[in-house]
Design an enzyme around this catalytic site. Sequence first.
Site, short mmCIF file in Angstrom:
data_model
loop_
_atom_site.label_atom_id
_atom_site.label_comp_id
_atom_site.label_asym_id
_atom_site.label_seq_id
_atom_site.Cartn_x
_atom_site.Cartn_y
_atom_site.Cartn_z
N GLU A 37 32.16 44.20 38.51
CA GLU A 37 32.58 44.06 39.88
C GLU A 37 31.87 45.20 40.57
OE1 GLU A 37 36.82 44.50 40.72
OE2 GLU A 37 37.32 42.68 39.53
N GLU A 88 34.13 37.37 46.95
CA GLU A 88 35.58 37.43 47.02
C GLU A 88 36.12 37.92 48.43
OE1 GLU A 88 37.77 38.81 43.49
OE2 GLU A 88 39.73 38.40 44.68
O1 KIV Z 1 39.31 38.07 37.30
C1 KIV Z 1 39.11 36.92 38.06
O2 KIV Z 1 39.98 35.81 37.88
C2 KIV Z 1 38.08 36.84 38.64
C3 KIV Z 1 37.81 35.97 39.94
C4 KIV Z 1 39.15 35.87 41.03
C5 KIV Z 1 36.57 35.85 40.61
O3 KIV Z 1 37.52 37.98 39.05
#
Ligand code: KIV
Length: 267
Positions: free
Chosen positions: A114, A181
């Site tokens: 991220e 997201e």
């Molecule tokens: O951890 C997860 O499930 C994610 C998705 C929401 C993209 O990062």
Amino acid sequence: MEKVTARKLMKMKGRQKIAMVTAYDYFSARIVDEAGVDAILVGDSLGMVVLGLPNTLSVTMEDMVRHTEAVARARPRALVVGDMPFLSYEVDVREAVVNAGRLAAAGADAVKLEGGEEFADRVRAIVRAGIPVMGHIGLTPQRYLRLGGYRLVGKKPGEAEELLRDAEALQEAGVFAIVIEHTVPEVAEMVTRRIEVPTICIGAGPGCDGQVLVFHDLLGLNPEPPYFAKKYADLAGVIREAVARYVEEVRSGAFPGEEYSPPPKKK
Ligand code: KIV
């Protein structure tokens, strides 16, 4: 059918929409793979939907390695993406490469982290080490304390430009795809048009190159799914009903009866 690689997924942009779903264990991975998904994300969302934690901040590398191994053992055709948990890549480049390597050794075909421009050096180093990286921008749940909650991104002045800058920096650093997201759909679409790698969206509208949903939301196992997650089945209801029948049959003595008692009966 041939294995989906990061390179193949990248080439799907403009040709075919990408379908990604999360999975965290062996049998779920087999089932979603048989259903034909292009990519399986072993997401750190497992903190909430598997471990019952309030958020993703206390998910560990050990959790991610264990679940990535379980999914990889299913030998899916789909690309397996291992999520890098909170503080597994933020501290420095070296740790980021070492931890990405642990997920690859656990069977991940790629890793996801991220953040945008601020982590471009981590992305570059992990890719240089030979591990494909998926970016993740917009709402980044590992940063929810700084963001001020799980809010829609792209509405505030300057946020759309910032998202585009992040996407371009990640692309430049070598990502093969980017998750966007909970972002204003027009902003996600604009980013999708402006970059060459595919965008895979969740709660960011239809203008992306693909979509991702959390297994438990898609199948109705999460009683409180986010508003943007479509429920394709009510597995909680199916499970509740089946287990209630089992309880009833155990209490009444109807199960196991002769049929399910040794020796094995021919079916
Ligand atoms: O951890 C997860 O499930 C994610 C998705 C929401 C993209 O990062």
